[in-house]
Design a protein around this motif. Structure first.
Motif, PDB file in Angstrom:
ATOM      1  N   GLY A 167       1.155  -1.354   0.228  1.00 56.77           N
ATOM      2  CA  GLY A 167      -0.216  -0.130  -0.352  1.00 56.77           C
ATOM      3  C   GLY A 167       0.724   0.780  -0.304  1.00 56.77           C
ATOM      4  N   GLY A 168       2.385   1.388  -0.302  1.00 60.06           N
ATOM      5  CA  GLY A 168       3.202   2.696  -0.386  1.00 60.06           C
ATOM      6  C   GLY A 168       4.140   3.392  -1.784  1.00 60.06           C
ATOM      7  N   ASP A 169       4.737   4.037  -1.177  1.00 58.62           N
ATOM      8  CA  ASP A 169       5.172   3.958  -2.599  1.00 58.62           C
ATOM      9  C   ASP A 169       6.489   3.723  -1.828  1.00 58.62           C
ATOM     10  OD1 ASP A 169       3.210   4.010  -3.838  1.00 58.62           O
ATOM     11  OD2 ASP A 169       2.973   6.750  -4.037  1.00 58.62           O
ATOM     12  N   SER A 170       7.367   2.880  -0.772  1.00 60.27           N
ATOM     13  CA  SER A 170       8.536   3.278  -0.335  1.00 60.27           C
ATOM     14  C   SER A 170       9.248   2.219  -1.521  1.00 60.27           C
ATOM     15  CB  SER A 170       8.359   3.278   0.820  1.00 60.27           C
ATOM     16  OG  SER A 170       8.438   1.545   1.343  1.00 60.27           O
ATOM     17  N   LEU A 171       9.637   1.539  -1.876  1.00 63.19           N
ATOM     18  CA  LEU A 171      10.071   1.618  -2.746  1.00 63.19           C
ATOM     19  C   LEU A 171       9.720   2.132  -3.990  1.00 63.19           C
ATOM     20  CD1 LEU A 171       9.833  -2.633  -1.372  1.00 63.19           C
ATOM     21  CD2 LEU A 171      11.600  -0.715  -1.024  1.00 63.19           C
ATOM     22  N   GLU A 172       8.767   2.601  -4.835  1.00 63.47           N
ATOM     23  CA  GLU A 172       8.722   3.189  -5.828  1.00 63.47           C
ATOM     24  C   GLU A 172      10.443   4.121  -6.458  1.00 63.47           C
ATOM     25  OE1 GLU A 172       6.360   2.428  -7.759  1.00 63.47           O
ATOM     26  OE2 GLU A 172       4.957   1.376  -6.641  1.00 63.47           O
ATOM     27  N   GLY A 173      10.760   3.739  -7.391  1.00 67.91           N
ATOM     28  CA  GLY A 173      11.707   4.160  -7.721  1.00 67.91           C
ATOM     29  C   GLY A 173      11.758   5.342  -9.125  1.00 67.91           C
ATOM     30  N   GLY A 174      12.915   5.384  -9.230  1.00 63.55           N
ATOM     31  CA  GLY A 174      12.791   6.058 -10.324  1.00 63.55           C
ATOM     32  C   GLY A 174      12.865   5.571 -11.691  1.00 63.55           C
ATOM     33  N   SER A 175      13.657   5.568 -12.523  1.00 60.63           N
ATOM     34  CA  SER A 175      13.752   4.940 -13.593  1.00 60.63           C
ATOM     35  C   SER A 175      14.003   3.725 -14.016  1.00 60.63           C
ATOM     36  CB  SER A 175      13.739   5.640 -15.354  1.00 60.63           C
ATOM     37  OG  SER A 175      15.132   6.971 -15.351  1.00 60.63           O
ATOM     38  N   GLY A 176      14.550   3.119 -12.937  1.00 62.14           N
ATOM     39  CA  GLY A 176      15.657   1.722 -12.925  1.00 62.14           C
ATOM     40  C   GLY A 176      16.130   2.179 -11.033  1.00 62.14           C
ATOM     41  N   ALA A 197      11.022  -7.296  -3.369  1.00 68.06           N
ATOM     42  CA  ALA A 197       9.867  -7.165  -2.393  1.00 68.06           C
ATOM     43  C   ALA A 197       8.274  -7.288  -2.665  1.00 68.06           C
ATOM     44  CB  ALA A 197       9.607  -5.446  -2.201  1.00 68.06           C
ATOM     45  N   GLY A 198       7.958  -7.364  -3.546  1.00 71.17           N
ATOM     46  CA  GLY A 198       7.278  -7.957  -4.984  1.00 71.17           C
ATOM     47  C   GLY A 198       6.869  -9.818  -4.361  1.00 71.17           C
ATOM     48  N   VAL A 199       7.929 -10.188  -4.796  1.00 69.69           N
ATOM     49  CA  VAL A 199       7.708 -11.849  -4.687  1.00 69.69           C
ATOM     50  C   VAL A 199       7.661 -12.010  -3.575  1.00 69.69           C
ATOM     51  CG1 VAL A 199       9.540 -13.464  -5.563  1.00 69.69           C
ATOM     52  CG2 VAL A 199       9.384 -11.959  -7.089  1.00 69.69           C
ATOM     53  N   TYR A 200       8.619 -11.607  -2.375  1.00 72.23           N
ATOM     54  CA  TYR A 200       7.919 -11.613  -1.017  1.00 72.23           C
ATOM     55  C   TYR A 200       6.955 -11.652  -0.593  1.00 72.23           C
ATOM     56  CZ  TYR A 200      13.163 -13.258  -0.475  1.00 72.23           C
ATOM     57  OH  TYR A 200      14.201 -13.554  -0.485  1.00 72.23           O
ATOM     58  N   ARG A 201       6.280 -10.605  -1.087  1.00 69.15           N
ATOM     59  CA  ARG A 201       4.772  -9.892  -0.340  1.00 69.15           C
ATOM     60  C   ARG A 201       3.673 -11.045  -1.582  1.00 69.15           C
ATOM     61  NH1 ARG A 201       6.631  -4.905  -1.530  1.00 69.15           N
ATOM     62  NH2 ARG A 201       4.556  -4.753  -3.396  1.00 69.15           N
ATOM     63  N   MET A 202       4.631 -12.057  -2.484  1.00 71.91           N
ATOM     64  CA  MET A 202       3.594 -12.240  -3.215  1.00 71.91           C
ATOM     65  C   MET A 202       3.162 -14.108  -2.185  1.00 71.91           C
ATOM     66  SD  MET A 202       3.518 -14.472  -6.456  1.00 71.91           S
ATOM     67  CE  MET A 202       4.883 -15.475  -6.035  1.00 71.91           C
ATOM     68  N   MET A 203       4.590 -14.373  -1.841  1.00 74.37           N
ATOM     69  CA  MET A 203       4.600 -15.929  -1.232  1.00 74.37           C
ATOM     70  C   MET A 203       3.892 -16.570  -0.129  1.00 74.37           C
ATOM     71  SD  MET A 203       6.911 -16.962  -3.605  1.00 74.37           S
ATOM     72  CE  MET A 203       7.604 -18.544  -2.685  1.00 74.37           C
ATOM     73  N   PRO A 204       3.558 -15.316   0.759  1.00 69.92           N
ATOM     74  CA  PRO A 204       2.237 -15.522   1.412  1.00 69.92           C
ATOM     75  C   PRO A 204       1.255 -16.822   1.234  1.00 69.92           C
ATOM     76  CG  PRO A 204       3.732 -14.466   2.441  1.00 69.92           C
ATOM     77  CD  PRO A 204       3.905 -14.106   1.050  1.00 69.92           C
ATOM     78  N   PRO A 205       0.621 -15.094   0.523  1.00 68.76           N
ATOM     79  CA  PRO A 205      -1.255 -15.262  -0.232  1.00 68.76           C
ATOM     80  C   PRO A 205      -0.832 -16.962  -0.983  1.00 68.76           C
ATOM     81  CG  PRO A 205      -0.932 -13.222  -0.287  1.00 68.76           C
ATOM     82  CD  PRO A 205       0.572 -14.096  -0.157  1.00 68.76           C
ATOM     83  N   VAL A 264      18.955   0.948  -8.236  1.00 68.95           N
ATOM     84  CA  VAL A 264      18.102  -0.116  -6.981  1.00 68.95           C
ATOM     85  C   VAL A 264      16.718  -0.310  -6.534  1.00 68.95           C
ATOM     86  CG1 VAL A 264      18.931  -0.367  -4.752  1.00 68.95           C
ATOM     87  CG2 VAL A 264      20.832  -0.076  -6.408  1.00 68.95           C
ATOM     88  N   ASN A 265      16.040   0.701  -6.162  1.00 66.35           N
ATOM     89  CA  ASN A 265      15.273   1.199  -5.974  1.00 66.35           C
ATOM     90  C   ASN A 265      14.355   0.447  -6.171  1.00 66.35           C
ATOM     91  OD1 ASN A 265      15.291   2.802  -3.375  1.00 66.35           O
ATOM     92  ND2 ASN A 265      15.157   4.345  -4.519  1.00 66.35           N
ATOM     93  N   SER A 266      13.620  -0.173  -8.177  1.00 68.75           N
ATOM     94  CA  SER A 266      13.250  -0.590  -9.145  1.00 68.75           C
ATOM     95  C   SER A 266      13.655  -1.673  -9.081  1.00 68.75           C
ATOM     96  CB  SER A 266      13.007   0.274 -10.771  1.00 68.75           C
ATOM     97  OG  SER A 266      12.535   0.628 -10.384  1.00 68.75           O
ATOM     98  N   ALA A 267      14.524  -2.223  -8.771  1.00 68.98           N
ATOM     99  CA  ALA A 267      15.128  -4.232  -8.843  1.00 68.98           C
ATOM    100  C   ALA A 267      14.794  -4.145  -6.835  1.00 68.98           C
ATOM    101  CB  ALA A 267      16.620  -3.832  -8.374  1.00 68.98           C
ATOM    102  N   MET A 268      14.245  -3.343  -6.107  1.00 66.58           N
ATOM    103  CA  MET A 268      13.831  -3.511  -4.513  1.00 66.58           C
ATOM    104  C   MET A 268      12.282  -4.383  -4.797  1.00 66.58           C
ATOM    105  SD  MET A 268      16.226  -4.454  -3.006  1.00 66.58           S
ATOM    106  CE  MET A 268      16.071  -4.597  -1.451  1.00 66.58           C
ATOM    107  N   LYS A 269      12.051  -3.076  -5.833  1.00 60.92           N
ATOM    108  CA  LYS A 269      10.619  -3.275  -5.717  1.00 60.92           C
ATOM    109  C   LYS A 269      10.110  -4.680  -5.687  1.00 60.92           C
ATOM    110  CE  LYS A 269       6.918  -1.059  -8.127  1.00 60.92           C
ATOM    111  NZ  LYS A 269       6.415  -0.543  -9.282  1.00 60.92           N
ATOM    112  N   GLU A 270      10.341  -5.149  -6.983  1.00 58.20           N
ATOM    113  CA  GLU A 270      10.669  -6.109  -8.181  1.00 58.20           C
ATOM    114  C   GLU A 270      10.403  -7.595  -6.886  1.00 58.20           C
ATOM    115  OE1 GLU A 270       8.845  -6.282 -10.727  1.00 58.20           O
ATOM    116  OE2 GLU A 270       9.425  -4.591 -10.919  1.00 58.20           O
TER     117      GLU A 270
END
Length: 98
Positions: free
Chosen positions: A46-55, A65-73, A57-63
């Motif tokens: 729900g937050g934008d803390s990992l929203e990076g610019g146009s690539g 983090a997305g995988v880790y958030r997807m695992m429990p469901p 570290v932030n973009s890589a970490m966002k991806e």
């Protein structure tokens, strides 16, 4: 075998097609998934803390983090529909449905 000039692969393929093996495999697979209730889980914090610019570290970490958030469901869905739990090294179901 003589009709296929000794070509075992051609004879095997002919027999598989002629005996409707592929149709049977498709039917069996459709019967397996017919009873499953589809669930789509989209994980987000729900937050934008990992929203990076146009690539970068932030973009890589966002991806990642997305995988880790997807695992429990995903673990919960697999457990509910197939009764399978993940191996301990991969993660755990934490909502008490185990």
């Amino acid at each position: 075998m003589n009709s296929f000039g000794g070509n075992y692969t051609a004879m095997r393929d002919y027999l598989m097609i002629n005996n409707k093996m592929f149709e049977n495999i498709a039917r069996i697979n459709s019967d397996v998934v017919r009873g499953l209730q589809s669930k789509i889980s989209i994980g987000t914090n729900g937050g934008d803390s990992l929203e990076g610019g146009s690539g970068g570290v932030n973009s890589a970490m966002k991806e990642v983090a997305g995988v880790y958030r997807m695992m429990p469901p995903l673990f919960n869905t697999v457990h509910e529909q197939a009764g399978m739990t993940p191996p301990a090294w991969m993660g755990a179901i934490t909502d008490g449905s185990q």
